[in-house]
Design an enzyme around this catalytic site. Structure first.
Site, short mmCIF file in Angstrom:
data_model
loop_
_atom_site.label_atom_id
_atom_site.label_comp_id
_atom_site.label_asym_id
_atom_site.label_seq_id
_atom_site.Cartn_x
_atom_site.Cartn_y
_atom_site.Cartn_z
N CYS A 15 -6.22 -4.36 -32.38
CA CYS A 15 -6.02 -3.18 -33.22
C CYS A 15 -5.60 -3.52 -34.65
CB CYS A 15 -4.94 -2.27 -32.61
SG CYS A 15 -5.27 -1.71 -30.94
N ARG B 39 -7.88 3.81 -38.62
CA ARG B 39 -8.48 3.81 -37.28
C ARG B 39 -7.41 3.90 -36.19
NH1 ARG B 39 -9.90 -0.05 -33.25
NH2 ARG B 39 -8.79 -1.65 -34.43
#
EC number: 3.4.22.-
Length: 320
Positions: free
Chosen positions: A184, A225
């Site tokens: 991530c 995101r």
């Protein structure tokens, strides 16, 4: 999926990160041999490309079954024949592929320390593992953006023991915990651009401009995101066609539907588009990157391309 013999082959290869380190070291060794004019460099590079293909093949079960990612599964599966073909072309005389070989080595040397270096103590000072530092920084900035949007999930300890997860409580009392992991952080994409820029021969000023265009943009987009996925999955905003989505991903938990749609489908597809756009911006600053991109296009299409002309790039000296 791989045929009768493949499981036996995959069972004897090293663990993923050891395998990746081996590939990185062999690529770097091949580069060094070639730079000294030794023919063994080309042979070693070609053989390592085939090994790199086997590495990608070995990751398919993880991406498909554990990570539940169609995009990454397909890319890993394609990576096997593409890598073997690159090795064949390099051995057959396509010397420009040595630039891509160097780039892969640099990418791995940038990425792997974050995956493999453990915490340690030096001179009485405890130094955390690099992955923890990066993950917790991204988690903190994600949390700050979530707060700015007016949400208030509870910060909790992640599955890795880091301060890198957020717990959302739904109206029905169910708790959804979103974990920030190394995937991530955008590290993979930043390693790609770092490796590409490091591999080409160009003035340092233009290399720095290319990095200044690509790395900050990747990082900012990645924070957006992670925030998007956390908010959508934490609030179940995309609980669409749950039966279909669960069947597609072989999942059973209905509370994962929003996560699967927002992350595994939308974010990963948009990430591919974003990387293509960022590549265009970077190659405008560093035209030498076109050599690598032309080789990649040749691997995909089997045809030569002149990106310098097609993209109307500045006619700077390249590393051909």
């Amino acid at each position: 999926m791989f045929g009768h013999g493949a499981p036996a082959v995959l069972s004897v290869i090293p663990d993923t990160f050891t395998f990746a380190w081996i590939v990185a070291i062999l690529f770097a060794t091949a580069w060094l041999l070639d730079s000294r004019g030794l023919a063994a460099g080309r042979t070693l590079a070609a053989a390592t490309w085939a090994l790199f293909g086997l590495f990608w093949l070995s990751t398919v079960p993880y991406f498909a079954l554990e990570h539940q990612s169609y995009v990454e599964s397909i890319l890993a599966l394609v990576g096997f024949p593409a890598s073997v073909y690159a090795g064949y072309l390099l051995y057959d005389g396509r010397a420009s592929l040595f630039t891509l070989t160097r780039a892969i080595a640099f990418m791995l040397f940038i990425y792997l320390p974050f995956e493999t270096i453990p915490a340690f103590t030096f001179a009485g000072v405890a130094v955390p593992e690099p992955r923890r530092i990066l993950i917790e920084v991204v988690a903190s900035q994600t949390g700050a953006l979530i707060d700015l949007l007016g949400y208030a999930p509870e910060a909790v300890t992640s599955s890795e023991g880091y301060q890198a997860a957020y717990s959302w409580t739904l109206d029905d009392g169910h708790t959804v915990v979103i974990h920030i992991v190394l995937a991530c952080t955008g590290l993979g994409s930043m390693a790609i651009f770092g490796g590409l820029v490091a591999a080409v021969e160009a003035p340092l000023s233009r290399k720095l401009r290319a990095l200044a265009v690509s790395l900050p943009l990747i990082y900012v987009l990645n924070i957006l995101r992670t925030t998007f996925i956390s908010v959508v999955a934490g609030n179940q905003y995309m609980h669409w066609y749950p039966d279909l989505v669960l069947t597609m991903f072989g999942a059973t938990d209905p509370y994962r539907v929003s996560f699967l749609i927002s992350d595994r489908i939308m974010s990963q597809l948009l990430a591919v588009v974003a990387l293509i756009a960022i590549t265009f911006l970077a190659v405008r600053e560093l035209p030498e990157l076109a050599v690598i991109l032309e080789d990649v296009l040749y691997l995909i299409t089997g045809e030569e391309h002149d990106l310098t002309e097609a993209l109307d790039l500045p006619r700077e000296p390249t590393n051909r």
